[in-house]
Design a protein around this motif. Structure first.
Motif, mmCIF file in Angstrom:
data_model
loop_
_atom_site.group_PDB
_atom_site.id
_atom_site.type_symbol
_atom_site.label_atom_id
_atom_site.label_comp_id
_atom_site.label_asym_id
_atom_site.label_seq_id
_atom_site.Cartn_x
_atom_site.Cartn_y
_atom_site.Cartn_z
ATOM 1 N N UNK A 50 5.487 -0.608 9.394
ATOM 2 C CA UNK A 50 4.124 -1.142 9.377
ATOM 3 C C UNK A 50 4.102 -2.387 10.256
ATOM 4 N N UNK A 51 3.459 -2.278 11.420
ATOM 5 C CA UNK A 51 3.335 -3.413 12.333
ATOM 6 C C UNK A 51 2.043 -4.161 12.051
ATOM 7 N N UNK A 52 2.140 -5.462 11.886
ATOM 8 C CA UNK A 52 0.995 -6.287 11.495
ATOM 9 C C UNK A 52 0.903 -7.501 12.406
ATOM 10 N N UNK A 53 0.043 -7.450 13.438
ATOM 11 C CA UNK A 53 -0.005 -8.553 14.401
ATOM 12 C C UNK A 53 -0.574 -9.859 13.860
ATOM 13 N N UNK A 54 -1.394 -9.784 12.784
ATOM 14 C CA UNK A 54 -2.062 -11.004 12.323
ATOM 15 C C UNK A 54 -1.582 -11.493 10.969
ATOM 16 N N UNK A 55 -1.438 -12.800 10.860
ATOM 17 C CA UNK A 55 -1.150 -13.465 9.589
ATOM 18 C C UNK A 55 -2.267 -13.136 8.594
ATOM 19 N N UNK A 56 -1.875 -12.970 7.339
ATOM 20 C CA UNK A 56 -2.772 -12.680 6.221
ATOM 21 C C UNK A 56 -3.410 -11.293 6.309
ATOM 22 N N UNK A 57 -2.663 -10.358 6.901
ATOM 23 C CA UNK A 57 -3.046 -8.943 6.835
ATOM 24 C C UNK A 57 -2.602 -8.416 5.484
ATOM 25 N N UNK A 58 -3.519 -7.745 4.785
ATOM 26 C CA UNK A 58 -3.203 -7.192 3.470
ATOM 27 C C UNK A 58 -3.161 -5.673 3.545
ATOM 28 N N UNK A 59 -2.123 -5.105 2.949
ATOM 29 C CA UNK A 59 -2.010 -3.654 2.774
ATOM 30 C C UNK A 59 -1.664 -3.407 1.313
ATOM 31 N N UNK A 60 -2.446 -2.539 0.675
ATOM 32 C CA UNK A 60 -2.138 -2.196 -0.710
ATOM 33 C C UNK A 60 -3.349 -2.367 -1.596
ATOM 34 N N UNK A 61 -3.159 -2.037 -2.787
ATOM 35 C CA UNK A 61 -1.986 -1.664 -3.569
ATOM 36 C C UNK A 61 -1.880 -0.134 -3.583
ATOM 37 N N UNK A 62 -0.862 0.429 -2.956
ATOM 38 C CA UNK A 62 -0.738 1.859 -2.726
ATOM 39 C C UNK A 62 0.289 2.511 -3.648
ATOM 40 N N UNK A 63 0.043 3.775 -3.932
ATOM 41 C CA UNK A 63 1.007 4.629 -4.632
ATOM 42 C C UNK A 63 0.602 6.079 -4.406
ATOM 43 N N UNK A 64 1.451 6.993 -4.796
ATOM 44 C CA UNK A 64 1.106 8.413 -4.829
ATOM 45 C C UNK A 64 1.385 8.911 -6.245
#
Length: 178
Positions: A50-64
């Motif tokens: 997961x590439x994230x160029x910017x500070x304070x990028x949020x991903x989640x809350x994920x599950x399957x």
């Protein structure tokens, strides 16, 4: 490698024991034998970045959900992130509770997320890359999640997200869906 239990059953903080010399650094990131000794049944079958160029990028809350539940070993390979694991397992004594680990490329640490837990992170620096070693291949069409700011979890995020995807803004709250 040092494997440390957290307050959530089955969630572990993994600390590298790097060897440093004039050439640089060498560290073991994953060892099935060490995981087995710690009681972690995990084999990496897929690796994602997961590439994230910017500070304070949020991903989640994920599950399957079952039967597609995923265990994962997560680490920052560049930059830093506030990483969160939430126990959403039915019948778990810590259901609805969360832990956080600051992942850092410099610290070379990781967090092991077992099946039945939701996962997310907030980058703490620009250009933060998160590497996922997955316990099973991703099954398209079965992604699920909960709101990053769900009041049931009351996660103490270190900052408001500056970048967040549409899906991550629209996940249901745990109290409604869970």
């Amino acid at each position: 490698m040092r494997i440390v239990e957290t307050a959530l059953n089955g969630v572990f903080s993994i600390e590298a024991s790097p060897h440093r010399d004039a050439r640089g650094v060498f560290a073991r990131y994953y060892c099935p034998e060490e995981f087995h000794k710690a009681g972690i049944a995990f084999t990496s079958t897929q690796i994602n970045l997961s590439g994230n160029p910017r500070k304070h990028t949020l991903r989640g809350l994920h599950y399957q959900p079952e039967p597609f539940a995923e265990a994962k070993l997560v680490r920052a390979v560049r930059g830093r992130a506030f990483d969160v694991v939430v126990d959403i397992r039915a019948g778990s004594a810590t259901r609805g509770q969360w832990i956080s680990v600051e992942l850092s490329a410099d610290a070379m640490n990781a967090v092991f997320v077992p099946e039945g837990c939701a996962h997310g992170f907030l980058t703490l620096e620009d250009d933060t890359d998160i590497l996922y070693q997955m316990g099973r291949p991703f099954e398209p069409g079965h992604a699920a999640g909960y709101r990053w700011n769900d009041p049931t979890f009351a996660i103490d995020w270190p900052a408001e997200p500056a970048v967040i995807g549409d899906a991550d803004q629209c996940w249901p709250e745990f109290s409604v869906a869970g």
